[in-house]
Design an enzyme around this catalytic site. Structure first.
Site, mmCIF file in Angstrom:
data_model
loop_
_atom_site.group_PDB
_atom_site.id
_atom_site.type_symbol
_atom_site.label_atom_id
_atom_site.label_comp_id
_atom_site.label_asym_id
_atom_site.label_seq_id
_atom_site.Cartn_x
_atom_site.Cartn_y
_atom_site.Cartn_z
ATOM 1 N N LYS A 5 -2.298 -2.005 7.964
ATOM 2 C CA LYS A 5 -3.435 -1.426 8.681
ATOM 3 C C LYS A 5 -3.520 -2.003 10.092
ATOM 4 C CE LYS A 5 -6.334 -0.345 4.682
ATOM 5 N NZ LYS A 5 -7.644 -0.567 4.026
ATOM 6 N N TYR B 145 -10.309 -9.983 -6.863
ATOM 7 C CA TYR B 145 -9.349 -10.154 -7.955
ATOM 8 C C TYR B 145 -9.636 -11.404 -8.786
ATOM 9 C CZ TYR B 145 -6.683 -6.571 -5.509
ATOM 10 O OH TYR B 145 -6.303 -5.398 -4.900
ATOM 11 N N ARG C 288 -0.256 -2.096 -6.935
ATOM 12 C CA ARG C 288 -0.635 -3.127 -5.950
ATOM 13 C C ARG C 288 -1.678 -4.077 -6.546
ATOM 14 N NH1 ARG C 288 -1.379 -4.412 -0.339
ATOM 15 N NH2 ARG C 288 -3.559 -4.629 0.274
ATOM 16 N N HIS D 151 -4.481 -8.603 3.714
ATOM 17 C CA HIS D 151 -5.930 -8.486 3.869
ATOM 18 C C HIS D 151 -6.394 -9.288 5.085
ATOM 19 C CE1 HIS D 151 -6.658 -7.519 -0.674
ATOM 20 N NE2 HIS D 151 -6.350 -6.444 0.027
ATOM 21 N N ARG E 42 0.852 -1.185 0.000
ATOM 22 C CA ARG E 42 0.000 0.000 0.000
ATOM 23 C C ARG E 42 0.891 1.238 0.000
ATOM 24 N NH1 ARG E 42 -2.268 -3.377 4.153
ATOM 25 N NH2 ARG E 42 -4.374 -4.113 3.636
ATOM 26 N N HIS F 94 -1.953 2.496 -6.019
ATOM 27 C CA HIS F 94 -2.741 1.283 -5.791
ATOM 28 C C HIS F 94 -2.906 0.448 -7.061
ATOM 29 C CE1 HIS F 94 -4.102 0.283 -1.847
ATOM 30 N NE2 HIS F 94 -5.202 -0.285 -2.280
#
Length: 297
Positions: free
Chosen positions: A165, A274, A242, A265, A141, A239
């Protein structure tokens, strides 16, 4: 539901859950809007929340925004239960409005080659190439890449420690081409080090021409610059590299769990989007799958 309740909840998100400022600000904004709409904040029931959701639809909020708002409300009431200030969550059985899946924008392999196969002429070119190679090599990210320090790099093992995150850390592989570019940048980086630097800045991997940490916006602007210079047919956002990493990894490996781990994730459903982008081949592991991986010659 008082202002004090909201402040306690926001403090919990910041200090206990380690949520990012952006996420915390979203929760705060959603709860303020909800509180302003609800007339009787002392006793909120499911019907009140349903009316609020309907109102947000009427004023033009999209489904994704309403999903987030309802999630914020639900999480707030769960916190109240955890604090033993509430017996039941009035939002627990409400259905979150479905939103259409937005497929990620990616960069195709032809454009990746155009973008990454240039020969740097200056130290800043070396830096920018290292940034783009690392985005595509490891699926980082923007915030993860801009916050990288020298200590997080282990080029001898072709690995990098990433803080994602919620301050969650993961270790991801770094491809051969990215390693080559990083080594060249590290040699050039010394010319931007200044005696007046504080210790935190000295440890930053990517520096600006002025010797300050390269910001998120600075990285975005450099990618826009290279997209124009390399005659890409569209703007280039961090992004997108990514997303391209994720698509190429899934296309070659078909290993959804592995890609989930590499991307950091929390939920597999986030990675599953995806799979809608036409995957076809199977491969064994990262080094066999990724077009710019360490083990490929």
């Amino acid at each position: 539901m008082t202002d004090t309740d909201i402040i306690k909840f926001i403090d919990f998100l910041k200090n206990q859950k380690n949520y990012s400022k952006l996420t915390v600000d979203s929760y705060l904004s959603d709860l303020k809007i909800f509180k302003k709409y609800i007339k009787n904040t002392n006793k909120i029931n499911p019907h009140d929340i349903q009316l609020f959701i309907s109102n947000q639809h009427k004023i033009g909020k999209n489904s994704k925004t309403i999903q987030r708002m309802l999630s914020s409300i639900r999480t707030f009431f769960n916190f109240k239960i955890q604090m033993e200030e509430l017996d039941a969550n009035p939002a627990i059985d409400l259905i979150i409005p479905k939103s259409g899946k937005h497929l990620p924008n990616t960069v195709n392999s032809f454009e990746i080659d155009k973008l990454l196969d240039f020969k740097p002429k200056t130290a800043l070119d070396e830096r920018d190439k290292a940034i783009m190679e690392l985005f595509y090599s490891s699926g980082l990210r923007l915030s993860e890449l801009s916050s990288l320090t020298l200590a997080q790099l282990d080029l001898s093992s072709a690995l990098i420690k990433v803080t994602g995150k919620g301050n969650k850390q993961r270790i991801v592989p770094v491809g051969k081409y990215a390693i080559q570019s990083l080594k060249k940048w590290l040699l050039s980086r010394t010319q931007y080090e200044k005696k007046s630097m504080d210790e935190k800045t000295k440890q930053k991997l990517f520096l600006s021409q002025k010797g300050t940490p390269l910001s998120n916006r600075g990285i975005q602007l450099r990618l826009e610059y290279w997209a124009k210079k390399c005659n890409l047919s569209h703007k280039l956002h961090p992004h997108m590299l990514r997303h391209s990493f994720a698509v190429d990894m899934l296309t070659e490996s078909g290993n959804l769990r592995a890609v989930q781990s590499l991307l950091g994730h929390s939920n597999l459903s986030t990675t599953q989007i995806y799979t809608q982008l036409d995957f076809s081949h199977l491969a064994k592991v990262y080094y066999n799958a990724h077009p710019r991986s360490t083990k490929k010659s």
